[in-house]
Design a protein around this motif. Structure first.
Motif, PDB file in Angstrom:
ATOM      1  N   LEU A 158     -81.889  47.378-102.450  1.00 28.21           N
ATOM      2  CA  LEU A 158     -81.083  46.192-102.651  1.00 28.21           C
ATOM      3  C   LEU A 158     -79.824  46.590-103.401  1.00 28.21           C
ATOM      4  CD1 LEU A 158     -82.169  43.339-101.948  1.00 28.21           C
ATOM      5  CD2 LEU A 158     -82.727  43.078-104.339  1.00 28.21           C
ATOM      6  N   THR A 159     -78.686  46.100-102.962  1.00 27.90           N
ATOM      7  CA  THR A 159     -77.433  46.316-103.670  1.00 27.90           C
ATOM      8  C   THR A 159     -77.032  44.983-104.290  1.00 27.90           C
ATOM      9  OG1 THR A 159     -76.797  48.000-102.076  1.00 27.90           O
ATOM     10  CG2 THR A 159     -75.056  47.113-103.472  1.00 27.90           C
ATOM     11  N   ALA A 160     -76.866  44.981-105.596  1.00 24.97           N
ATOM     12  CA  ALA A 160     -76.518  43.765-106.324  1.00 24.97           C
ATOM     13  C   ALA A 160     -75.003  43.582-106.373  1.00 24.97           C
ATOM     14  CB  ALA A 160     -77.096  43.832-107.741  1.00 24.97           C
ATOM     15  N   GLU A 161     -74.573  42.441-106.952  1.00 19.70           N
ATOM     16  CA  GLU A 161     -73.147  42.145-107.043  1.00 19.70           C
ATOM     17  C   GLU A 161     -72.376  43.234-107.786  1.00 19.70           C
ATOM     18  OE1 GLU A 161     -75.203  39.828-108.887  1.00 19.70           O
ATOM     19  OE2 GLU A 161     -75.621  38.586-107.168  1.00 19.70           O
ATOM     20  N   ASN A 162     -73.019  43.836-108.788  1.00 20.59           N
ATOM     21  CA  ASN A 162     -72.339  44.839-109.597  1.00 20.59           C
ATOM     22  C   ASN A 162     -72.363  46.226-108.953  1.00 20.59           C
ATOM     23  OD1 ASN A 162     -74.976  45.582-109.928  1.00 20.59           O
ATOM     24  ND2 ASN A 162     -75.062  45.188-112.130  1.00 20.59           N
ATOM     25  N   GLY A 163     -72.886  46.319-107.732  1.00 17.39           N
ATOM     26  CA  GLY A 163     -72.902  47.583-107.011  1.00 17.39           C
ATOM     27  C   GLY A 163     -74.110  48.458-107.309  1.00 17.39           C
ATOM     28  N   LEU A 164     -74.921  48.081-108.294  1.00 18.29           N
ATOM     29  CA  LEU A 164     -76.111  48.862-108.603  1.00 18.29           C
ATOM     30  C   LEU A 164     -77.142  48.688-107.502  1.00 18.29           C
ATOM     31  CD1 LEU A 164     -76.541  48.218-112.425  1.00 18.29           C
ATOM     32  CD2 LEU A 164     -75.573  50.220-111.293  1.00 18.29           C
ATOM     33  N   GLU A 165     -77.898  49.727-107.267  1.00 19.52           N
ATOM     34  CA  GLU A 165     -78.906  49.691-106.213  1.00 19.52           C
ATOM     35  C   GLU A 165     -80.281  49.929-106.825  1.00 19.52           C
ATOM     36  OE1 GLU A 165     -79.753  52.364-102.385  1.00 19.52           O
ATOM     37  OE2 GLU A 165     -77.832  51.318-102.344  1.00 19.52           O
ATOM     38  N   ALA A 166     -81.267  49.227-106.312  1.00 18.22           N
ATOM     39  CA  ALA A 166     -82.655  49.416-106.724  1.00 18.22           C
ATOM     40  C   ALA A 166     -83.479  49.628-105.470  1.00 18.22           C
ATOM     41  CB  ALA A 166     -83.151  48.186-107.478  1.00 18.22           C
ATOM     42  N   GLU A 167     -84.550  50.399-105.594  1.00 18.43           N
ATOM     43  CA  GLU A 167     -85.390  50.606-104.414  1.00 18.43           C
ATOM     44  C   GLU A 167     -86.844  50.771-104.811  1.00 18.43           C
ATOM     45  OE1 GLU A 167     -85.502  55.168-102.818  1.00 18.43           O
ATOM     46  OE2 GLU A 167     -83.779  53.970-102.262  1.00 18.43           O
ATOM     47  N   ALA A 168     -87.707  50.556-103.826  1.00 18.02           N
ATOM     48  CA  ALA A 168     -89.145  50.684-104.010  1.00 18.02           C
ATOM     49  C   ALA A 168     -89.786  50.789-102.638  1.00 18.02           C
ATOM     50  CB  ALA A 168     -89.715  49.474-104.752  1.00 18.02           C
ATOM     51  N   GLU A 169     -91.065  51.123-102.609  1.00 15.95           N
ATOM     52  CA  GLU A 169     -91.863  51.057-101.388  1.00 15.95           C
ATOM     53  C   GLU A 169     -92.877  49.952-101.565  1.00 15.95           C
ATOM     54  OE1 GLU A 169     -93.653  54.617 -99.882  1.00 15.95           O
ATOM     55  OE2 GLU A 169     -91.767  55.717 -99.977  1.00 15.95           O
ATOM     56  N   VAL A 170     -93.012  49.121-100.525  1.00 16.30           N
ATOM     57  CA  VAL A 170     -93.932  47.988-100.564  1.00 16.30           C
ATOM     58  C   VAL A 170     -94.801  47.997 -99.315  1.00 16.30           C
ATOM     59  CG1 VAL A 170     -92.369  46.588-101.970  1.00 16.30           C
ATOM     60  CG2 VAL A 170     -92.263  46.419 -99.491  1.00 16.30           C
ATOM     61  N   ASP A 171     -95.883  47.253 -99.358  1.00 11.91           N
ATOM     62  CA  ASP A 171     -96.766  47.099 -98.207  1.00 11.91           C
ATOM     63  C   ASP A 171     -96.020  46.338 -97.105  1.00 11.91           C
ATOM     64  OD1 ASP A 171     -99.614  47.051 -97.035  1.00 11.91           O
ATOM     65  OD2 ASP A 171     -98.978  44.943 -96.983  1.00 11.91           O
ATOM     66  N   THR A 172     -95.974  46.892 -95.909  1.00 10.56           N
ATOM     67  CA  THR A 172     -95.222  46.298 -94.803  1.00 10.56           C
ATOM     68  C   THR A 172     -95.748  44.917 -94.437  1.00 10.56           C
ATOM     69  OG1 THR A 172     -94.646  48.470 -93.933  1.00 10.56           O
ATOM     70  CG2 THR A 172     -94.474  46.623 -92.404  1.00 10.56           C
ATOM     71  N   ASP A 173     -97.063  44.763 -94.322  1.00 12.62           N
ATOM     72  CA  ASP A 173     -97.629  43.470 -93.932  1.00 12.62           C
ATOM     73  C   ASP A 173     -97.301  42.394 -94.964  1.00 12.62           C
ATOM     74  OD1 ASP A 173     -98.688  44.669 -91.641  1.00 12.62           O
ATOM     75  OD2 ASP A 173    -100.616  45.064 -92.599  1.00 12.62           O
ATOM     76  N   SER A 174     -97.346  42.741 -96.256  1.00 14.51           N
ATOM     77  CA  SER A 174     -96.998  41.784 -97.308  1.00 14.51           C
ATOM     78  C   SER A 174     -95.527  41.413 -97.251  1.00 14.51           C
ATOM     79  CB  SER A 174     -97.322  42.367 -98.692  1.00 14.51           C
ATOM     80  OG  SER A 174     -98.701  42.586 -98.820  1.00 14.51           O
ATOM     81  N   LEU A 175     -94.671  42.388 -96.949  1.00 10.38           N
ATOM     82  CA  LEU A 175     -93.239  42.112 -96.840  1.00 10.38           C
ATOM     83  C   LEU A 175     -92.964  41.161 -95.676  1.00 10.38           C
ATOM     84  CD1 LEU A 175     -90.350  42.595 -97.801  1.00 10.38           C
ATOM     85  CD2 LEU A 175     -90.297  44.629 -96.334  1.00 10.38           C
ATOM     86  N   VAL A 176     -93.613  41.376 -94.554  1.00  6.20           N
ATOM     87  CA  VAL A 176     -93.449  40.478 -93.398  1.00  6.20           C
ATOM     88  C   VAL A 176     -93.845  39.057 -93.793  1.00  6.20           C
ATOM     89  CG1 VAL A 176     -94.340  39.920 -91.092  1.00  6.20           C
ATOM     90  CG2 VAL A 176     -93.688  42.269 -91.643  1.00  6.20           C
TER      91      VAL A 176
END
Length: 107
Positions: free
Chosen positions: A65-83
């Motif tokens: 995810l890129t926020a308004e301030n340009g910072l980026e965060a990332e993670a790995e999540v369960d695909t079925d839960s994300l859907v």
């Protein structure tokens, strides 16, 4: 496979479900159409121009995810839960952000 074993999702089914959820969510939200890459990844924007990226890895999906301030965060999540989260949320970007927050929450 025995009949009493839980069914396992095929990676292709997960990829298709994720793509369908993203397309439907963006369409319902009225934001720009998502951009899909040949490897199954997708980028989505919110109305303010912030960008979320998903990269399916099978049972897990890498999200960033890129926020308004340009910072980026990332993670790995369960695909079925994300859907499921994308399908239940008002915003695809917001759903990806909520999944990222939950995954990175301490404890």
């Amino acid at each position: 496979m025995r009949t009493d074993e839980p069914a396992r999702s095929d990676p292709g089914d997960r990829l298709s479900a994720l793509r369908t959820a993203i397309e439907a969510g963006c369409d319902a939200e009225g934001v720009a159409a998502p951009s899909f890459s040949p490897d199954g990844g997708a980028s989505v924007s919110d109305p303010w121009g912030r960008v979320a990226r998903v990269q399916p890895l099978g049972q897990r999906t890498r999200i960033s995810l890129t926020a308004e301030n340009g910072l980026e965060a990332e993670a790995e999540v369960d695909t079925d839960s994300l859907v499921a989260e994308i399908a239940a949320h008002r915003s695809v970007y917001g759903a990806i952000g909520a999944a990222l927050d939950r995954e990175n929450r301490p404890g």
